[in-house]
Design a protein around this motif. Structure first.
Motif, short mmCIF file in Angstrom:
data_model
loop_
_atom_site.label_atom_id
_atom_site.label_comp_id
_atom_site.label_asym_id
_atom_site.label_seq_id
_atom_site.Cartn_x
_atom_site.Cartn_y
_atom_site.Cartn_z
N UNK A 151 0.92 -1.45 0.08
CA UNK A 151 0.02 0.08 0.00
C UNK A 151 0.92 1.43 0.11
N UNK A 152 0.67 2.04 -0.72
CA UNK A 152 1.65 3.45 -0.99
C UNK A 152 0.64 4.65 -1.14
N UNK A 153 0.97 5.43 -0.11
CA UNK A 153 0.27 6.73 -0.02
C UNK A 153 0.75 7.69 -1.29
N UNK A 154 -0.26 8.33 -1.93
CA UNK A 154 0.22 9.38 -3.01
C UNK A 154 0.98 10.54 -2.47
N UNK A 155 0.48 10.93 -1.07
CA UNK A 155 1.33 12.08 -0.34
C UNK A 155 2.80 11.50 -0.37
N UNK A 156 2.97 10.22 0.06
CA UNK A 156 4.62 10.11 0.11
C UNK A 156 5.13 9.77 -1.21
N UNK A 157 4.50 9.48 -2.24
CA UNK A 157 5.00 9.33 -3.58
C UNK A 157 5.27 10.62 -3.84
N UNK A 158 4.46 11.60 -3.70
CA UNK A 158 4.66 13.22 -4.03
C UNK A 158 6.17 13.64 -3.50
N UNK A 159 6.11 13.41 -1.99
CA UNK A 159 7.39 13.55 -1.30
C UNK A 159 8.67 13.03 -1.91
N UNK A 160 8.64 11.81 -2.48
CA UNK A 160 9.64 10.87 -3.27
C UNK A 160 9.85 11.79 -4.56
N UNK A 161 8.98 12.22 -5.36
CA UNK A 161 9.14 12.95 -6.54
C UNK A 161 9.93 14.06 -6.36
N UNK A 162 9.56 14.81 -5.35
CA UNK A 162 10.16 16.08 -5.13
C UNK A 162 11.76 16.00 -4.79
N UNK A 163 12.13 14.89 -4.07
CA UNK A 163 13.36 14.55 -3.61
C UNK A 163 14.20 14.10 -5.19
N UNK A 164 13.51 13.54 -5.56
CA UNK A 164 13.82 12.94 -7.12
C UNK A 164 14.36 14.02 -8.13
#
Length: 301
Positions: free
Chosen positions: A183-196
């Motif tokens: 299960x993956x939070x879209x908000x966590x995905x967003x944080x990861x995308x900003x770091x990348x």
């Protein structure tokens, strides 16, 4: 950092918009009617006109079952359209981040999938997303493709919202117990995308930052275990809850086949970008709490 986000209504697009300020970024959402992935003719002009330092393609055809009867539209959006977005990024000389899925695998492996494992989608949706991966890689050298899975959030349609809605009317729910993923939070995905994104922009010459990566919440569960955790959290917060009865995939037939194993190995993302998403259980609680609070406010109106 000005990021162009392709898509307006999807879970990740809305999460990126919400989390942008916390990352010192400006998020500009571009979607229909200005930009329609099903109509390649206007994509490049719309992106050039918008302008930005990096493009994130967070738009997709995500109706997994419907894709079985409408594969042409799925391929137009997820395949051809994704490639045109990547081509526009090349024309603008900016990086592009593209979101893909665990559905490119058939789910028969007995371990989490790595990026270099053979792909073999089971249906039209997975096939269309694989075409998108290939198109993005062909059209933009400066790209990152992120495969994720089992996305949920306070936005749009997703498993968490469905479970809470059904629990309001039922005491027991049959939930598939023989499919496993993260299960993956879209908000966590967003944080990861900003770091990348920051890595890509600050280290433009580092080619190791480009390519294909897996990014999901940390830890694994079955859908039944996911539902059980949702209801446990909801009950503690005074929200709807139900008993979960694990069932087999065969007991819940759907037009599209689902991978039994959607577990993804995310170690490459950690090693290259230094990005690790939180444990899925820790991210689930604030989402459930937010949904319950929003539901109470809606009732009070």
């Amino acid at each position: 950092m000005r990021i162009i986000i392709v898509g307006k209504e999807g879970q990740v697009a809305r999460a990126l918009a919400e989390r942008a300020r916390a990352h010192g970024a400006q998020a500009v959402l571009v979607g229909r009617p200005k930009l329609d992935l099903a109509d390649p003719s206007g994509i490049e002009d719309a992106l050039i006109e918008t302008g930005g330092d990096l493009i994130v393609n967070a738009a997709a055809y995500t109706a997994v079952d419907q894709a079985e009867t409408d594969p042409e539209l799925a391929e137009a959006i997820n395949g051809i359209g994704a490639g045109v977005v990547a081509g526009a990024a090349t024309a603008m000389n900016v990086p592009v981040i593209h979101l893909s899925t665990d559905y490119v695998f058939d789910g028969t492996a007995d371990r989490p999938y790595r990026e270099d494992d053979p792909v073999s989608p089971l249906g039209a949706y997975g096939t269309s997303k694989l075409l998108g991966e290939e198109a993005v890689a062909a059209e933009a050298e400066d790209h990152v493709i992120l495969r994720t899975a089992w996305v949920y959030s306070p936005f749009g349609k997703n498993f968490v919202k469905t479970m809470l809605r059904l629990a309001a009317d039922r005491e027991e729910l049959g939930v598939v117990g023989d499919q496993h993923g993260s299960p993956t939070s879209a908000l966590d995905i967003a944080d990861g995308i900003f770091a990348i994104s920051r890595n890509l922009l600050e280290r433009r010459e580092d080619r190791t930052l480009r390519g294909l990566f897996h990014m999901t919440g940390t830890g694994f569960a079955s859908w039944a275990e996911f539902a059980t955790e949702i209801f446990a959290l909801s009950a503690r917060l005074g929200g709807p809850s139900a008993k979960v009865r694990p069932i087999a995939t065969a007991d819940y037939p759907t037009p599209a086949k689902r991978p039994a194993n959607s577990r993804l190995d995310c170690s490459k993302l950690k090693d290259v970008h230094g990005v690790v998403l939180p444990l899925w259980r820790s991210s689930l609680e604030p989402c459930v709490k937010r949904l319950i609070e929003e539901a109470r406010k809606e009732v009070a109106r």
